[in-house]
Design a protein around this motif. Sequence first.
Motif, PDB file in Angstrom:
ATOM      1  N   GLY A 112      78.055  20.009  39.084  1.00 34.39           N
ATOM      2  CA  GLY A 112      78.225  21.502  39.487  1.00 34.39           C
ATOM      3  C   GLY A 112      76.513  22.158  39.425  1.00 34.39           C
ATOM      4  N   LYS A 113      75.686  21.469  39.158  1.00 32.75           N
ATOM      5  CA  LYS A 113      74.288  22.010  39.242  1.00 32.75           C
ATOM      6  C   LYS A 113      73.576  21.651  40.410  1.00 32.75           C
ATOM      7  CE  LYS A 113      75.360  23.537  35.201  1.00 32.75           C
ATOM      8  NZ  LYS A 113      75.770  25.276  34.913  1.00 32.75           N
ATOM      9  N   ARG A 114      72.876  22.476  41.035  1.00 26.85           N
ATOM     10  CA  ARG A 114      72.190  22.447  42.258  1.00 26.85           C
ATOM     11  C   ARG A 114      71.055  21.016  42.032  1.00 26.85           C
ATOM     12  NH1 ARG A 114      70.559  25.233  47.112  1.00 26.85           N
ATOM     13  NH2 ARG A 114      71.887  26.671  46.622  1.00 26.85           N
ATOM     14  N   GLN A 157      79.762  30.853  47.551  1.00 29.00           N
ATOM     15  CA  GLN A 157      79.986  30.519  46.058  1.00 29.00           C
ATOM     16  C   GLN A 157      78.913  29.889  45.483  1.00 29.00           C
ATOM     17  OE1 GLN A 157      83.220  28.272  47.887  1.00 29.00           O
ATOM     18  NE2 GLN A 157      84.725  29.059  45.982  1.00 29.00           N
ATOM     19  N   TYR A 158      78.011  29.202  46.255  1.00 25.29           N
ATOM     20  CA  TYR A 158      77.122  28.244  45.660  1.00 25.29           C
ATOM     21  C   TYR A 158      75.652  28.574  46.391  1.00 25.29           C
ATOM     22  CZ  TYR A 158      80.748  25.276  44.020  1.00 25.29           C
ATOM     23  OH  TYR A 158      81.969  24.928  43.487  1.00 25.29           O
ATOM     24  N   GLY A 159      75.435  29.521  47.212  1.00 25.88           N
ATOM     25  CA  GLY A 159      74.014  29.795  47.951  1.00 25.88           C
ATOM     26  C   GLY A 159      73.721  29.023  49.151  1.00 25.88           C
ATOM     27  N   SER A 160      72.275  29.167  49.275  1.00 24.93           N
ATOM     28  CA  SER A 160      71.801  28.504  50.324  1.00 24.93           C
ATOM     29  C   SER A 160      72.205  26.967  50.692  1.00 24.93           C
ATOM     30  CB  SER A 160      70.342  28.263  50.201  1.00 24.93           C
ATOM     31  OG  SER A 160      69.800  27.728  51.531  1.00 24.93           O
ATOM     32  N   ASP A 161      72.256  26.395  51.810  1.00 23.29           N
ATOM     33  CA  ASP A 161      72.658  24.988  52.217  1.00 23.29           C
ATOM     34  C   ASP A 161      73.945  24.694  52.480  1.00 23.29           C
ATOM     35  OD1 ASP A 161      69.930  25.137  51.597  1.00 23.29           O
ATOM     36  OD2 ASP A 161      69.848  23.807  50.182  1.00 23.29           O
ATOM     37  N   ALA A 162      74.877  25.377  51.574  1.00 24.53           N
ATOM     38  CA  ALA A 162      76.258  24.856  51.662  1.00 24.53           C
ATOM     39  C   ALA A 162      77.018  25.371  53.258  1.00 24.53           C
ATOM     40  CB  ALA A 162      77.117  25.565  50.503  1.00 24.53           C
ATOM     41  N   GLY A 327      88.049  35.540  25.444  1.00 20.35           N
ATOM     42  CA  GLY A 327      88.748  35.095  26.707  1.00 20.35           C
ATOM     43  C   GLY A 327      87.904  34.687  27.940  1.00 20.35           C
ATOM     44  N   TRP A 328      86.517  34.917  27.905  1.00 21.67           N
ATOM     45  CA  TRP A 328      85.686  34.858  28.837  1.00 21.67           C
ATOM     46  C   TRP A 328      85.044  33.386  28.782  1.00 21.67           C
ATOM     47  CZ3 TRP A 328      84.617  37.716  33.111  1.00 21.67           C
ATOM     48  CH2 TRP A 328      84.931  38.863  33.333  1.00 21.67           C
ATOM     49  N   ARG A 329      85.221  32.611  29.600  1.00 22.94           N
ATOM     50  CA  ARG A 329      84.730  31.176  29.745  1.00 22.94           C
ATOM     51  C   ARG A 329      83.127  31.631  30.298  1.00 22.94           C
ATOM     52  NH1 ARG A 329      89.227  30.605  32.098  1.00 22.94           N
ATOM     53  NH2 ARG A 329      88.486  30.234  34.316  1.00 22.94           N
ATOM     54  N   TRP A 330      82.119  31.167  29.517  1.00 25.86           N
ATOM     55  CA  TRP A 330      80.847  31.323  29.951  1.00 25.86           C
ATOM     56  C   TRP A 330      79.753  29.953  29.836  1.00 25.86           C
ATOM     57  CZ3 TRP A 330      77.111  29.915  26.210  1.00 25.86           C
ATOM     58  CH2 TRP A 330      77.250  29.835  25.051  1.00 25.86           C
ATOM     59  N   ASP A 331      78.761  30.059  30.513  1.00 28.61           N
ATOM     60  CA  ASP A 331      77.780  28.798  30.842  1.00 28.61           C
ATOM     61  C   ASP A 331      76.435  29.439  31.156  1.00 28.61           C
ATOM     62  OD1 ASP A 331      76.519  26.536  31.871  1.00 28.61           O
ATOM     63  OD2 ASP A 331      78.226  25.540  32.637  1.00 28.61           O
ATOM     64  N   LEU A 332      75.690  29.095  30.329  1.00 31.72           N
ATOM     65  CA  LEU A 332      74.293  29.351  30.483  1.00 31.72           C
ATOM     66  C   LEU A 332      73.349  28.150  30.407  1.00 31.72           C
ATOM     67  CD1 LEU A 332      71.899  31.703  30.501  1.00 31.72           C
ATOM     68  CD2 LEU A 332      71.851  31.396  28.083  1.00 31.72           C
ATOM     69  N   SER A 333      72.527  27.958  31.702  1.00 32.45           N
ATOM     70  CA  SER A 333      71.895  26.702  31.859  1.00 32.45           C
ATOM     71  C   SER A 333      70.503  26.849  32.497  1.00 32.45           C
ATOM     72  CB  SER A 333      72.732  25.873  32.785  1.00 32.45           C
ATOM     73  OG  SER A 333      72.956  26.465  34.150  1.00 32.45           O
TER      74      SER A 333
END
Length: 785
Positions: A112-114, A157-162, A327-333
Amino acid sequence: MRPRPLLLASLISSFVLPAFAQEQAVDGELQSIVVTGTYAKNRRTIDTESPVDIIGARELQASGSTELATVLGRVLPSLNFPRPSGADASDAVRPAQLRGLSPDQVLVLVNGKRRHASSVVNVNGTQGRGSAPVDLNAIPLSAIDHIEVLRDGAAAQYGSDAIAGVINIILKKGASGGDAEIGFGEYQERDGKQVSLRGSTGFQFGDDGWVRIAIDAADRDPTNRAGADFRNPAEPRYGQVNQRFGDPETKPRSLFVNSQYRVNDDIDWYAFANYGQRATSAAATWRTALNGTAQRTPLFPQGFLPLQNSKSTDTVLVTGLRGEATGWRWDLSANYGSNDFKLDLDNTVNQDLGANSPTHFYAGKLKNTQALLNLDVAKDFPVEAFSGPLTVALGAEYRHEEYEIGAGDAASYTGSGAQGFSGFRPVNAGSNSRHNQSVYANFEAEVTKQFSASAAVRHERYSDFGNTTSAKASTRYAFNDAVSLRATASSGFRAPSLAQQFYTITTTNFSVVNGVNTPIETGTFAVGSAAAAALGATPLKAEKARNYSLGIQLQPSRNWTASVDAYRIDIDDRIALSANMTLNPALRNTLANQGILVGAGRYFTNAIDTRTTGIDILNTYRWETRDAGRFDFTAAYNHNQTSLQHVNANPAILSANGLTLIDRQTINRITVGSPKDKFSLATDWSLAQWGVRAVVTRYGSFTVPQNNATLDQTYDPQWVLDLSASVRLGKNWRLTAGVDNATDRYPDQVTSAGNLNNNGTTPYSGWAPNGFNGRYYYAKAGFSW
């Protein structure tokens, strides 16, 4: 799209034939949970509003190839992966296309990471000319659990290139289990020998974590399908095979590490890293011993074959924290990725240096780097009027990119430079960077048991060309358990890459002039340079896309699913590398006054609007028998057509000097250069410890265009049969043997008209979707625990 017999047969097959195992799950289940294109939990393939293919371990292991792009090209009807030869760095980093679009119009993710793009720009006459896409073959098969391919626009959803879609590579995880495999292979022509070794295993990381390590290594000898050289009876090697035309020699080595650790009940730390090197030795054009009647160089009195020896190094580190709070699912990367491409020239000379020329040259390097920070959050909100929750996802991203060109040694570019590839000069060298910030919002809901819908919007701001906003809406309606309709509409974009903005080099290209392959010093100019401005260049802007799709999903029984998806993709301001413009004396003098001595020039430009229409048909049927084992029958079809909608007006300075920025060949490379369709039928049979797989693939016709329309060549469709069989010995061992291209089919040979086959020395087209190496035998032994 005009009806065609094969298209009609495929439409019929979607309803009456047992069929294809693309929209199927990992480990043999017919449905699976997907994570690509959705932020909702527990979304199955049958419930998706956009088509998602899942490529499991069985498909990834089902051919003799150890290259990811080659494998995907065989199992995905909408993906094209030709094998160019004699195309400089494109031999080492070969581009793949989804839905016939540019290789850099597909987004590649890992977990899921560019993923970072390659630093190599495809600047020669290959498919994907002008692109600098992700190098899929730098990702080792041993690290992959499965792959999800979203066949839909997803820039919102994902930005450039898609634009063409998203390829999301999901890594193996967990501490338990492992596997190791050694493989051997060779082509019918007794060349291209391959030895591969790969493995994966996991370990406990404390009491609450795990680490998984995967390694891949291979040695692949070159192939050669060149013809004998009968150009000049006075040559000392007249009548011999002098050229090397085929796959290059490659030696990839890769390490992938994936890990996770539970910090507490609400927070997980995760990280994955990749370090890989691939050494490649590709051949340039054979240099004859004589230049006219004079000896070319005393260093190689028999003639010589320049070798382009490159080393491509990929480095990746992604780490982050994810969890749930209120209740919030979070992801910091944080995400870092780079590709470093260094090029050496061997077995060649700089003719301007005469007998004092070295035979080894360092030609310079390219480096592309990206660094990202991401924050993603999502929460499911109950809505009384809905049958399911409303999933709200929000996110922000910061991305920094840098592109660097490093000069070669002086001998590589002095005068005409090293034969085979003139090195990067100090004037070419430099480093350029940019950054962008983006925010997005995504909403998904099951409104009723039959009807679901989603919407997304994303805004990005780039430091070099400004702001852009993308949006997407999708919906699905199930008439009953067996029939449903799905549809999407979206806008999208692709930012001009730094490579397209700043790649610059002066090198020797060959053009056919009066039937003679003639060397011409050609400058590729950065679009913002004075040289490009003198030829009418303007700053690059983002490509803009509009995607529309409509599909039907069928599930007549538990063991049978089918889908038919039609799509249209409109792209405005497509970025293309211009024609190689042979300059008249006035323009040559203009550039000479800037210290640039070339006979031809080119640069990148937004110049073309296109429309791509197509249809994907996918099926799967499983037949379980009591005594004869299990059969998975497969069928798939993709039809794809790109048409020209608009070409920008020619710059006035070029028109005044009788030049055309976007020539016929550039346009037709985009519109007719990819196969129009691909059709595959396959059967997988398993019984106890035995397994057999047979796949027949029809690669559709394509046209290699020239600026002289009479020299265009349209290649007939090619049928290819791949066979493999495996047996499990005991609990841990598995032996596999197979034949790719069992019928030893080759594409049509290149016509001799216009000397496009270089006097018969290069008899096949590098655009052929299945290559031109012929039959390949292989065997593999695997051990798992």
